[in-house]
Design a protein around this motif. Structure first.
Motif, PDB file in Angstrom:
ATOM      1  N   TYR A  79      -4.944  -7.766  -5.418  1.00 34.71           N
ATOM      2  CA  TYR A  79      -4.919  -6.214  -4.039  1.00 34.71           C
ATOM      3  C   TYR A  79      -6.385  -6.131  -3.975  1.00 34.71           C
ATOM      4  CZ  TYR A  79      -0.294  -8.284  -6.364  1.00 34.71           C
ATOM      5  OH  TYR A  79       0.452  -9.394  -6.499  1.00 34.71           O
ATOM      6  N   THR A 121      -8.820   3.948   1.742  1.00 36.46           N
ATOM      7  CA  THR A 121      -7.347   3.410   1.990  1.00 36.46           C
ATOM      8  C   THR A 121      -6.750   3.741   0.748  1.00 36.46           C
ATOM      9  OG1 THR A 121      -8.608   0.611   2.689  1.00 36.46           O
ATOM     10  CG2 THR A 121      -6.149   1.142   1.407  1.00 36.46           C
ATOM     11  N   TYR A 155      -8.130  -2.710  -2.093  1.00 35.30           N
ATOM     12  CA  TYR A 155      -8.299  -1.187  -1.627  1.00 35.30           C
ATOM     13  C   TYR A 155      -9.607  -1.056  -1.160  1.00 35.30           C
ATOM     14  CZ  TYR A 155      -2.941  -1.552  -2.286  1.00 35.30           C
ATOM     15  OH  TYR A 155      -1.894  -0.920  -2.779  1.00 35.30           O
ATOM     16  N   PRO A 163     -14.248  -4.278  -4.070  1.00 37.12           N
ATOM     17  CA  PRO A 163     -13.260  -4.612  -2.703  1.00 37.12           C
ATOM     18  C   PRO A 163     -14.586  -5.876  -2.742  1.00 37.12           C
ATOM     19  CG  PRO A 163     -13.229  -2.204  -2.644  1.00 37.12           C
ATOM     20  CD  PRO A 163     -14.484  -2.411  -3.777  1.00 37.12           C
ATOM     21  N   GLY A 177       0.518  -1.486  -0.122  1.00 31.46           N
ATOM     22  CA  GLY A 177      -0.080  -0.058   0.113  1.00 31.46           C
ATOM     23  C   GLY A 177       0.667   1.586   0.087  1.00 31.46           C
ATOM     24  N   PRO A 191      -4.241  -2.741   2.635  1.00 32.74           N
ATOM     25  CA  PRO A 191      -5.172  -3.221   1.168  1.00 32.74           C
ATOM     26  C   PRO A 191      -5.088  -4.632   1.888  1.00 32.74           C
ATOM     27  CG  PRO A 191      -2.617  -2.332   0.839  1.00 32.74           C
ATOM     28  CD  PRO A 191      -3.083  -1.600   1.860  1.00 32.74           C
TER      29      PRO A 191
END
Length: 313
Positions: free
Chosen positions: A88, A94, A90, A154, A49, A67
């Motif tokens: 990944y 974030t 986020y 997410p 991150g 993350p």
């Protein structure tokens, strides 16, 4: 005879001096900002991150706003099986990593591909995003914003992955920095026979966008850069962090049992005084077996730190 030796020696000296001067004159002209990020660099900055050392977003290094790295086996939108895919995540709010905020950090090739093919310039911190690492036919790596290209959000991705396939390596790096692990462990194998045991040293381009690098400055204990490849046992690491003497009787590493918090994975209070009393009895030979180490809770600092260690491959 003596004259001949001087002649050979002077030629070697001239050769060494010429090589040294060539490096001195040409190296400053090398544009290091043009070095493209490697796949390793993209992976590190996406799971770590924006900032995993001290920052105003997380002044006490508790692992806030980090993350998550997940392994997907089903498409989070359709639910259809897919090849295992690393993503990944986020969540909303974030902070994005340096390579997404400032694509120039990735190097020219990766910057162009990440914008043209990966659409990372469409990612929004307020909405959250899911990133992937992609490569073209020439093995040139770049970042893809799967929220823009696939419509993955997410919440869908975290639900599809499940807790067993979610890794809090970024929060774990904050714990690694906070607890001062880098006082004794480095993350940089030396260019000696070290790398035959601890793994190959990093390459140019492996650190684009990473912050902080946490190389470490001293080494009282083994280098950890590739430790996840050497020891991927969660059970061993759990014993090692709770009390290193359980697995290495002569270890000088301190206990990190307090990272377990107040309760175990089942929500039961952890009685540290009882555990240490029983361990002392074991160390004195009054018990055959040491007391059982409690399983850490899924949201504990111990879980985060072990996820970080396992991610060092």
């Amino acid at each position: 005879m003596n004259f001949r030796e001087y002649k050979v020696g002077s030629r070697f000296f001239a050769l060494a001096l010429g090589g040294s001067m060539t490096i001195t004159l040409l190296l400053p002209s090398f544009d290091i900002s043009s070095v493209s990020a490697t796949e390793v660099a993209l992976d590190k900055q996406l799971w770590a991150g924006h900032e995993s050392g001290f920052s105003l977003d997380d002044p006490l290094l508790l692992g806030w706003n980090r993350p998550e790295k997940v392994i997907l086996k089903t498409d989070p939108k359709t639910g259809q099986p897919i090849e295992p895919t690393t993503a990944y995540v986020y969540e909303k709010g974030t902070p994005f990593p340096g390579g997404v905020l400032h694509p120039g950090n990735l190097g020219k090739v990766s910057e162009r591909l990440s914008i043209d093919q990966g659409h990372i310039n469409e990612a929004s911190k307020d909405q959250g995003a899911v990133f992937l690492i992609r490569s073209n036919d020439q093995k040139q790596y770049y970042i893809e914003d799967a929220t823009a290209t696939k419509g993955w959000n997410p919440e869908q991705v975290l639900k599809a992955a499940g807790d067993a396939n979610t890794y809090y390596a970024s929060a774990g790096k904050s714990i690694f920095v906070r607890e001062g692990c880098w006082w004794c462990h480095t993350l940089l194998p030396e260019q000696t026979q070290d790398w035959q045991v601890f793994g190959a040293p990093p390459m140019l381009g492996d650190f684009n966008g990473e912050s902080p690098t946490a190389f470490g400055s001293d080494r009282k204990a083994p280098d950890l850069l590739h430790v996840g490849s050497r020891n991927a046992s969660k059970e061993w690491l759990m014993l090692h962090f709770f009390n290193p003497r359980l697995v290495q009787p002569h270890s000088i590493m301190p206990r990190f049992d307090y990272l377990w918090g107040k309760v175990d994975a089942n929500g039961k209070p952890i009685d540290y005084a009882k555990w240490r009393k029983e361990y002392s009895e074991y160390a004195e030979g009054k018990r055959i077996y040491p007391p059982e180490v409690p399983m850490y809770a899924s949201n504990s600092d111990a879980r985060h730190l072990i996820d970080f260690i396992l991610n060092l491959k």
